[in-house]
Design a protein around this motif. Sequence first.
Motif, PDB file in Angstrom:
ATOM      1  N   THR A 145      -6.203 -11.326   8.919  1.00 54.48           N
ATOM      2  CA  THR A 145      -4.773 -11.535   8.690  1.00 54.48           C
ATOM      3  C   THR A 145      -4.162 -10.310   8.017  1.00 54.48           C
ATOM      4  O   THR A 145      -3.075  -9.852   8.393  1.00 54.48           O
ATOM      5  N   LEU A 146      -4.850  -9.767   7.031  1.00 48.24           N
ATOM      6  CA  LEU A 146      -4.379  -8.548   6.373  1.00 48.24           C
ATOM      7  C   LEU A 146      -4.358  -7.376   7.357  1.00 48.24           C
ATOM      8  O   LEU A 146      -3.420  -6.574   7.365  1.00 48.24           O
ATOM      9  N   SER A 147      -5.383  -7.276   8.185  1.00 44.12           N
ATOM     10  CA  SER A 147      -5.482  -6.207   9.166  1.00 44.12           C
ATOM     11  C   SER A 147      -4.284  -6.219  10.108  1.00 44.12           C
ATOM     12  O   SER A 147      -3.691  -5.167  10.404  1.00 44.12           O
ATOM     13  N   SER A 148      -3.928  -7.395  10.572  1.00 50.17           N
ATOM     14  CA  SER A 148      -2.804  -7.531  11.494  1.00 50.17           C
ATOM     15  C   SER A 148      -1.485  -7.143  10.835  1.00 50.17           C
ATOM     16  O   SER A 148      -0.667  -6.425  11.430  1.00 50.17           O
ATOM     17  N   PHE A 149      -1.278  -7.588   9.607  1.00 47.60           N
ATOM     18  CA  PHE A 149      -0.001  -7.322   8.931  1.00 47.60           C
ATOM     19  C   PHE A 149       0.141  -5.850   8.551  1.00 47.60           C
ATOM     20  O   PHE A 149       1.186  -5.238   8.782  1.00 47.60           O
ATOM     21  N   TYR A 150      -0.907  -5.286   7.956  1.00 47.86           N
ATOM     22  CA  TYR A 150      -0.822  -3.906   7.462  1.00 47.86           C
ATOM     23  C   TYR A 150      -1.155  -2.861   8.530  1.00 47.86           C
ATOM     24  O   TYR A 150      -1.032  -1.665   8.285  1.00 47.86           O
ATOM     25  N   PHE A 199       0.808  -1.217   0.000  1.00 44.22           N
ATOM     26  CA  PHE A 199       0.000   0.000   0.000  1.00 44.22           C
ATOM     27  C   PHE A 199       0.846   1.274   0.000  1.00 44.22           C
ATOM     28  O   PHE A 199       0.311   2.369  -0.150  1.00 44.22           O
ATOM     29  N   LYS A 200       2.144   1.140   0.233  1.00 45.34           N
ATOM     30  CA  LYS A 200       3.054   2.296   0.304  1.00 45.34           C
ATOM     31  C   LYS A 200       2.551   3.243   1.389  1.00 45.34           C
ATOM     32  O   LYS A 200       2.314   2.837   2.511  1.00 45.34           O
ATOM     33  N   ASP A 201       2.406   4.513   1.065  1.00 48.29           N
ATOM     34  CA  ASP A 201       1.934   5.493   2.051  1.00 48.29           C
ATOM     35  C   ASP A 201       0.460   5.830   1.863  1.00 48.29           C
ATOM     36  O   ASP A 201      -0.017   6.843   2.374  1.00 48.29           O
ATOM     37  N   GLU A 202      -0.261   4.980   1.145  1.00 54.97           N
ATOM     38  CA  GLU A 202      -1.662   5.269   0.848  1.00 54.97           C
ATOM     39  C   GLU A 202      -2.571   4.137   1.337  1.00 54.97           C
ATOM     40  O   GLU A 202      -3.396   3.621   0.607  1.00 54.97           O
ATOM     41  N   LYS A 203      -2.394   3.760   2.580  1.00 55.58           N
ATOM     42  CA  LYS A 203      -3.214   2.695   3.145  1.00 55.58           C
ATOM     43  C   LYS A 203      -4.663   3.156   3.307  1.00 55.58           C
ATOM     44  O   LYS A 203      -4.907   4.309   3.657  1.00 55.58           O
ATOM     45  N   PRO A 204      -5.606   2.261   3.080  1.00 50.98           N
ATOM     46  CA  PRO A 204      -7.004   2.597   3.383  1.00 50.98           C
ATOM     47  C   PRO A 204      -7.187   2.749   4.887  1.00 50.98           C
ATOM     48  O   PRO A 204      -6.349   2.307   5.680  1.00 50.98           O
ATOM     49  N   ASP A 205      -8.289   3.369   5.274  1.00 51.53           N
ATOM     50  CA  ASP A 205      -8.564   3.595   6.697  1.00 51.53           C
ATOM     51  C   ASP A 205      -9.172   2.380   7.379  1.00 51.53           C
ATOM     52  O   ASP A 205      -9.030   2.205   8.598  1.00 51.53           O
ATOM     53  N   LEU A 206      -9.855   1.554   6.594  1.00 53.77           N
ATOM     54  CA  LEU A 206     -10.631   0.470   7.186  1.00 53.77           C
ATOM     55  C   LEU A 206     -10.785  -0.687   6.204  1.00 53.77           C
ATOM     56  O   LEU A 206     -10.957  -0.461   5.001  1.00 53.77           O
TER      57      LEU A 206
END
Length: 217
Positions: free
Chosen positions: A131-136, A99-106
């Motif tokens: 699993t994605l939530s934990s990693f990112y 996601f680089k510096d443009e991660k979604p909020d939720l």
Amino acid sequence: MILDLLFPNHCIHCNRIIDPELLICDLCLTQIHFTHYNYFESNPIKEKCSLFFPVENAYALIQFEEEGLSRQIVHELKYKSREKAGKILADWTIERLEFKDEKPDLLMSVPLHPKKLKERGYNQLHLFTETLSSFYNIPFNHQLIKRNHYSKAQALKDKQHRLESVNTFSITQPITGKHILLIDDVFTTGNTVSSVAWEILNAGNNKVSVLVMAVDI
């Protein structure tokens, strides 16, 4: 340990004995057609989504093929009680999506109707999403949206019936000013994702991106 010896885990495709935490062997892994889409650039799923709703970014992990291994993996996850397949698919996604510096909020996954959830025993998207939530380090919300109607599996519907869904979902909590990554298993017509996306967009000044395990377009 003893159970692993008595009941070893087998690759779902070639039946080789594999590690208990795996789904397929390394050899069969090479047969999966990963999309190699760029989340931030134009790609087939983003182009399809943009026909139905304003989409920010979009990504699909694998190509869904009716006679291929990808279909077998998704069906193991959804219909054969292999909930752990969701974590494996998430791990594959993590290896390929930045996601680089443009991660979604939720993060938000498409919900099951309570009756379907009771029948299946789990939502096939929850472990994947968590699993994605934990990693990112992105929060998730499994209660933000609900499915209003019980229906048979999308895979069992003909194309026309898939396009007839109306008021299938509704938002359960106020939300505005958020960039939400909407998660689903298989993208085909785009009808389900579009229905959920419009609920999110109409709820407030929100943005929607899309992530699916497999794409069939």
